[in-house]
Design a protein around this motif. Structure first.
Motif, PDB file in Angstrom:
ATOM      1  N   UNK A 318      -6.795  20.377  -8.673  1.00  0.00           N
ATOM      2  CA  UNK A 318      -5.730  20.125  -7.689  1.00  0.00           C
ATOM      3  C   UNK A 318      -5.587  19.578  -6.776  1.00  0.00           C
ATOM      4  N   UNK A 319      -6.160  19.498  -5.609  1.00  0.00           N
ATOM      5  CA  UNK A 319      -6.905  18.694  -4.560  1.00  0.00           C
ATOM      6  C   UNK A 319      -7.411  16.909  -4.778  1.00  0.00           C
ATOM      7  N   UNK A 320      -8.379  17.658  -5.929  1.00  0.00           N
ATOM      8  CA  UNK A 320      -8.247  15.746  -5.990  1.00  0.00           C
ATOM      9  C   UNK A 320      -7.234  14.873  -6.300  1.00  0.00           C
ATOM     10  N   UNK A 321      -6.305  15.598  -7.233  1.00  0.00           N
ATOM     11  CA  UNK A 321      -5.321  14.751  -8.153  1.00  0.00           C
ATOM     12  C   UNK A 321      -3.851  14.479  -6.412  1.00  0.00           C
ATOM     13  N   UNK A 322      -3.664  15.656  -5.769  1.00  0.00           N
ATOM     14  CA  UNK A 322      -3.158  15.235  -4.437  1.00  0.00           C
ATOM     15  C   UNK A 322      -2.946  14.414  -3.386  1.00  0.00           C
ATOM     16  N   UNK A 323      -4.987  14.585  -3.264  1.00  0.00           N
ATOM     17  CA  UNK A 323      -5.593  13.534  -2.629  1.00  0.00           C
ATOM     18  C   UNK A 323      -6.016  12.236  -3.104  1.00  0.00           C
ATOM     19  N   UNK A 324      -6.105  11.929  -4.309  1.00  0.00           N
ATOM     20  CA  UNK A 324      -5.953  10.717  -4.448  1.00  0.00           C
ATOM     21  C   UNK A 324      -4.537   9.902  -4.593  1.00  0.00           C
ATOM     22  N   UNK A 325      -3.980  10.687  -5.331  1.00  0.00           N
ATOM     23  CA  UNK A 325      -2.728  10.029  -5.261  1.00  0.00           C
ATOM     24  C   UNK A 325      -1.966   9.451  -3.339  1.00  0.00           C
ATOM     25  N   UNK A 326      -2.444  10.424  -1.865  1.00  0.00           N
ATOM     26  CA  UNK A 326      -2.199  10.093  -0.915  1.00  0.00           C
ATOM     27  C   UNK A 326      -2.388   8.872  -0.637  1.00  0.00           C
ATOM     28  N   UNK A 327      -4.172   8.982  -0.897  1.00  0.00           N
ATOM     29  CA  UNK A 327      -4.963   7.540  -0.328  1.00  0.00           C
ATOM     30  C   UNK A 327      -5.349   6.292  -1.092  1.00  0.00           C
ATOM     31  N   UNK A 328      -4.414   6.847  -2.733  1.00  0.00           N
ATOM     32  CA  UNK A 328      -3.910   5.440  -3.289  1.00  0.00           C
ATOM     33  C   UNK A 328      -2.673   4.756  -2.512  1.00  0.00           C
ATOM     34  N   UNK A 329      -1.814   5.317  -1.935  1.00  0.00           N
ATOM     35  CA  UNK A 329      -1.019   4.243  -1.718  1.00  0.00           C
ATOM     36  C   UNK A 329      -1.329   3.610  -0.248  1.00  0.00           C
ATOM     37  N   UNK A 330      -2.151   4.040   0.276  1.00  0.00           N
ATOM     38  CA  UNK A 330      -2.168   4.115   2.042  1.00  0.00           C
ATOM     39  C   UNK A 330      -2.671   1.965   2.214  1.00  0.00           C
ATOM     40  N   UNK A 331      -2.641   1.862   2.924  1.00  0.00           N
ATOM     41  CA  UNK A 331      -2.910   0.045   2.605  1.00  0.00           C
ATOM     42  C   UNK A 331      -4.340   0.203   3.263  1.00  0.00           C
ATOM     43  N   UNK A 332      -4.805   0.601   3.918  1.00  0.00           N
ATOM     44  CA  UNK A 332      -6.127   0.950   4.759  1.00  0.00           C
ATOM     45  C   UNK A 332      -7.552   1.109   3.318  1.00  0.00           C
ATOM     46  N   UNK A 333      -6.932   1.494   2.170  1.00  0.00           N
ATOM     47  CA  UNK A 333      -7.890   2.295   0.963  1.00  0.00           C
ATOM     48  C   UNK A 333      -8.022   1.291  -0.120  1.00  0.00           C
ATOM     49  N   UNK A 334      -9.178   1.080  -0.958  1.00  0.00           N
ATOM     50  CA  UNK A 334      -9.688   0.424  -1.721  1.00  0.00           C
ATOM     51  C   UNK A 334     -10.358   1.279  -2.828  1.00  0.00           C
ATOM     52  N   UNK A 335     -10.115   1.215  -3.523  1.00  0.00           N
ATOM     53  CA  UNK A 335     -10.829   2.003  -4.619  1.00  0.00           C
ATOM     54  C   UNK A 335     -11.668   0.355  -5.397  1.00  0.00           C
ATOM     55  N   UNK A 336     -12.876   0.180  -5.140  1.00  0.00           N
ATOM     56  CA  UNK A 336     -13.826  -0.753  -5.273  1.00  0.00           C
ATOM     57  C   UNK A 336     -15.373  -0.689  -6.263  1.00  0.00           C
ATOM     58  N   UNK A 337     -15.635  -0.431  -7.206  1.00  0.00           N
ATOM     59  CA  UNK A 337     -17.027  -0.528  -8.033  1.00  0.00           C
ATOM     60  C   UNK A 337     -18.531  -1.814  -6.735  1.00  0.00           C
ATOM     61  N   UNK A 338     -19.233  -0.591  -7.136  1.00  0.00           N
ATOM     62  CA  UNK A 338     -20.191  -1.422  -6.457  1.00  0.00           C
ATOM     63  C   UNK A 338     -20.741  -3.084  -7.225  1.00  0.00           C
ATOM     64  N   UNK A 339     -21.142  -3.827  -6.428  1.00  0.00           N
ATOM     65  CA  UNK A 339     -21.963  -5.351  -7.642  1.00  0.00           C
ATOM     66  C   UNK A 339     -23.019  -4.930  -8.148  1.00  0.00           C
ATOM     67  N   UNK A 340     -23.620  -4.555  -9.240  1.00  0.00           N
ATOM     68  CA  UNK A 340     -24.217  -4.076  -9.802  1.00  0.00           C
ATOM     69  C   UNK A 340     -25.602  -5.211  -9.333  1.00  0.00           C
ATOM     70  N   UNK A 341     -25.398  -6.575  -9.838  1.00  0.00           N
ATOM     71  CA  UNK A 341     -26.540  -6.833  -8.897  1.00  0.00           C
ATOM     72  C   UNK A 341     -27.343  -6.603  -7.484  1.00  0.00           C
ATOM     73  N   UNK A 342     -26.568  -6.544  -6.934  1.00  0.00           N
ATOM     74  CA  UNK A 342     -26.637  -6.052  -5.795  1.00  0.00           C
ATOM     75  C   UNK A 342     -26.840  -4.674  -5.442  1.00  0.00           C
ATOM     76  N   UNK A 343     -26.434  -3.911  -5.447  1.00  0.00           N
ATOM     77  CA  UNK A 343     -27.333  -2.460  -5.907  1.00  0.00           C
ATOM     78  C   UNK A 343     -28.239  -1.953  -6.517  1.00  0.00           C
ATOM     79  N   UNK A 344     -28.978  -2.640  -7.800  1.00  0.00           N
ATOM     80  CA  UNK A 344     -29.464  -2.510  -8.421  1.00  0.00           C
ATOM     81  C   UNK A 344     -31.082  -2.887  -7.411  1.00  0.00           C
ATOM     82  N   UNK A 345     -30.765  -4.505  -6.758  1.00  0.00           N
ATOM     83  CA  UNK A 345     -32.037  -5.057  -6.177  1.00  0.00           C
ATOM     84  C   UNK A 345     -32.362  -3.412  -4.679  1.00  0.00           C
ATOM     85  N   UNK A 346     -30.655  -3.092  -3.910  1.00  0.00           N
ATOM     86  CA  UNK A 346     -31.068  -2.063  -3.766  1.00  0.00           C
ATOM     87  C   UNK A 346     -31.753  -0.632  -3.954  1.00  0.00           C
TER      88      UNK A 346
END
Length: 576
Positions: A318-346
């Protein structure tokens, strides 16, 4: 039809070798108590993903594109401690910045590490007020390096990089701290000229060449950028670093943030926080005269799907759903996947050595300890953690020299807060105390301690002088002081006491005392010049700042005896 001069700008600064996502706290309003949640933001692999998107969008929208680094890539994590600048060069090359300005931490170890970095990178390093003309000839000299855009001794201007901006040219040059000799360790032959004077002359030269669109890539800090913009006309845009300033609409996340792109003398200034937690991204339009007519942008936190409570546990469904909704509409938040090549190098080239250190547990921390450099309304005595670091220095030094009276340490030597729970060697060496500084015992007269503490605070708060940043603010153990910034210079230390024979005693001006500080602090930098008047100095055998802290917290139940506040501070400004 008048051509439109459009630029998409991406920028980072003060990344300090934080290649992986950082754990950040957001405080969200609710109907009851505010809810604090922790997320994992940023890191180079996510920055790479957003950069790829931004570059593609720029092509589609017929914008020119720039990606800039505002300095201080070095230091700050185990990746730098273990690999020095090699990992920094490798990872930055893959992000492919158009330029980076020299930060003070790039030159902590002198000019030679900068030369090795220059040899490895594929982009220019800028320091237009850094005069290398007197540098001695050697294999590790910076002078005349093809990727070093430094001070031109013949024209007394900064060396400039030209980039396309529509049918015009955009000139970029870098300006760094002129107090570099006081804050870092450049070679003695290296001189740093006035940021204002060099910028003014460089702009005048560019105007004579018909170039009006001018970007200054700065490592002066926000206050320094404001001063520069006010003093020098004709700067189209400043992209800055050094002060770890977060801009943008993050106040609804409980993150103190200033407006993105604030204008001074009609010059927008942009900063992107710290530790690669955020990426600054802006769409900019210029007038033909060089002025920025439109700037629309934001610092973006780059998250994955991990959300935790203050104990590091996953949120309930329940908390996750509520927080996720609040974050998703904020202009400062982006959900971003890792670049696979750079993540693998690291993960394959650099991460295994870090894993070894993360498996070594130092102690259990019983509560959160926040580190802030300056006192504030919320933390009137300043950092909760720095006094513990000072106590650790005092405790371990006392084992070698029973005459030690006090420990004195600068706020910038502590780099992160402590969360309660397991504390690993990686946490200490990579986050909290990443500078492997030797500890030095010294004997000094009381009057020089009065002068050093006042001078360091004045430098940290710009109280009557232009300081080098808030990192000089002093924290102590065995000393306690009261500072009133409203009083005349030289009279701001209202009281200064030393603990002797289990009692607080007034520090006498002409009496000799023995203290312990890091090699950096005792070298007199950042306002600590009066410490150079010590009677003698002696390196503590094999004792370093992080080593002393780890030894101390391992030595027993040290947390059962809380540290009493030793800092009593009244600002000359209204505390925020």
């Amino acid at each position: 039809m008048t051509p439109r001069l459009l630029l998409k700008l991406a920028h980072i600064n003060d990344t300090h070798s934080h290649f992986e996502p950082s754990r950040v706290r957001f405080t969200l309003p609710t109907d009851n108590e505010p809810l604090s949640v922790y997320a994992f933001s940023g890191g180079y692999a996510r920055i790479q993903t957003l950069l790829r998107e931004a570059r593609q969008q720029a092509r589609q929208c017929h914008q020119d594109f720039l990606f800039l680094h505002g300095g201080d890539s070095f230091q700050g994590s185990l990746y730098f401690r273990e690999f020095k600048g090699a990992a920094n060069a490798d990872m930055l090359n893959r992000l492919n910045p158009d330029a980076m300005v020299l930060g003070n931490h790039e030159i902590d170890g002198g000019n030679a590490p900068v030369r090795r970095f220059l040899d490895a990178i594929t982009f220019p390093l800028m320091a237009g007020n850094m005069d290398l003309s007197s540098e001695a000839e050697s294999e590790l000299a910076l002078k005349d390096h093809p990727r070093m855009l430094d001070y031109d001794r013949q024209t007394h201007t900064a060396r400039v990089l030209l980039k396309p901006l529509g049918d015009r040219q955009l000139a970029l040059f870098g300006i760094t701290l002129e107090q570099m000799q006081e804050i870092a360790h450049p070679d003695p032959s290296t001189e740093f000229h006035s940021a204002i004077d060099v910028t003014r002359r460089t702009i005048a030269q560019l105007h004579r060449q018909g170039i009006k669109h001018i970007l200054v890539l700065s490592h002066l800090g926000l206050d320094g950028d404001r001063i520069l913009a006010q003093a020098v006309d004709g700067i189209s845009l400043i992209v800055g670093g050094h002060s770890h300033t977060l801009q943008g609409s993050s106040h609804t996340l409980g993150k103190p943030a200033l407006p993105y792109g604030e204008r001074v003398n009609n010059t927008p200034i942009v900063h992107a926080g710290k530790y690669a937690e955020t990426l600054g991204l802006a769409d900019i339009e210029f007038a033909l005269s060089g002025e920025v007519t439109s700037l629309c942008g934001q610092n973006l936190f780059m998250l994955d799907d991990r959300l935790q409570d203050s104990n590091g546990q996953p949120l309930s469904a329940k908390q996750y759903s509520d927080v996720n909704k609040r974050l998703a509409v904020n202009a400062a938040i982006r959900y971003v996947p890792d670049d696979d090549e750079l993540a693998n190098l690291l993960a394959t080239r650099y991460r295994p050595k870090i894993d070894e250190l993360e498996r070594q547990i130092v102690t259990l921390v019983p509560w959160d300890m926040q580190h802030t450099r300056l006192p504030s309304k919320r933390l009137p005595h300043g950092s909760e953690l720095a006094p513990w670091v000072s106590r650790a220095m005092y405790s371990r030094a006392k084992l070698q020299n029973k005459r030690i009276d006090f420990a004195l340490h600068n706020a910038g030597g502590v780099r992160d807060s402590l969360s309660h729970g397991q504390l690993t060697v990686a946490d200490v060496l990579g986050k909290v105390l990443p500078f492997d500084l030797p500890l030095v015992a010294y004997q000094i007269r009381g009057r020089f301690l009065y002068a050093a503490i006042e001078s360091a605070i004045n430098a940290a708060t710009n109280n009557g002088i232009q300081g080098t940043g808030t990192g000089s603010f002093p924290y102590t153990y065995g000393l306690r002081y009261e500072y009133d910034g409203r009083r005349p210079a030289g009279q701001r230390i209202v009281s200064l006491e030393v603990m002797q024979q289990k009692a607080w005693r007034i520090l006498e001006f002409e009496q000799l005392y023995i203290g312990v500080s890091s090699q950096y602090t005792i070298s007199g930098k950042e306002g600590y010049g009066p410490l150079l008047n010590s009677e003698w100095r002696q390196f503590m055998d094999s004792l370093t700042l992080p080593g002393a802290f780890m030894e101390y917290v391992r030595s027993g139940d040290v947390w059962a005896d809380p540290v009493s506040p030793n800092v009593h501070y009244t600002s000359h400004l209204i505390l925020e």
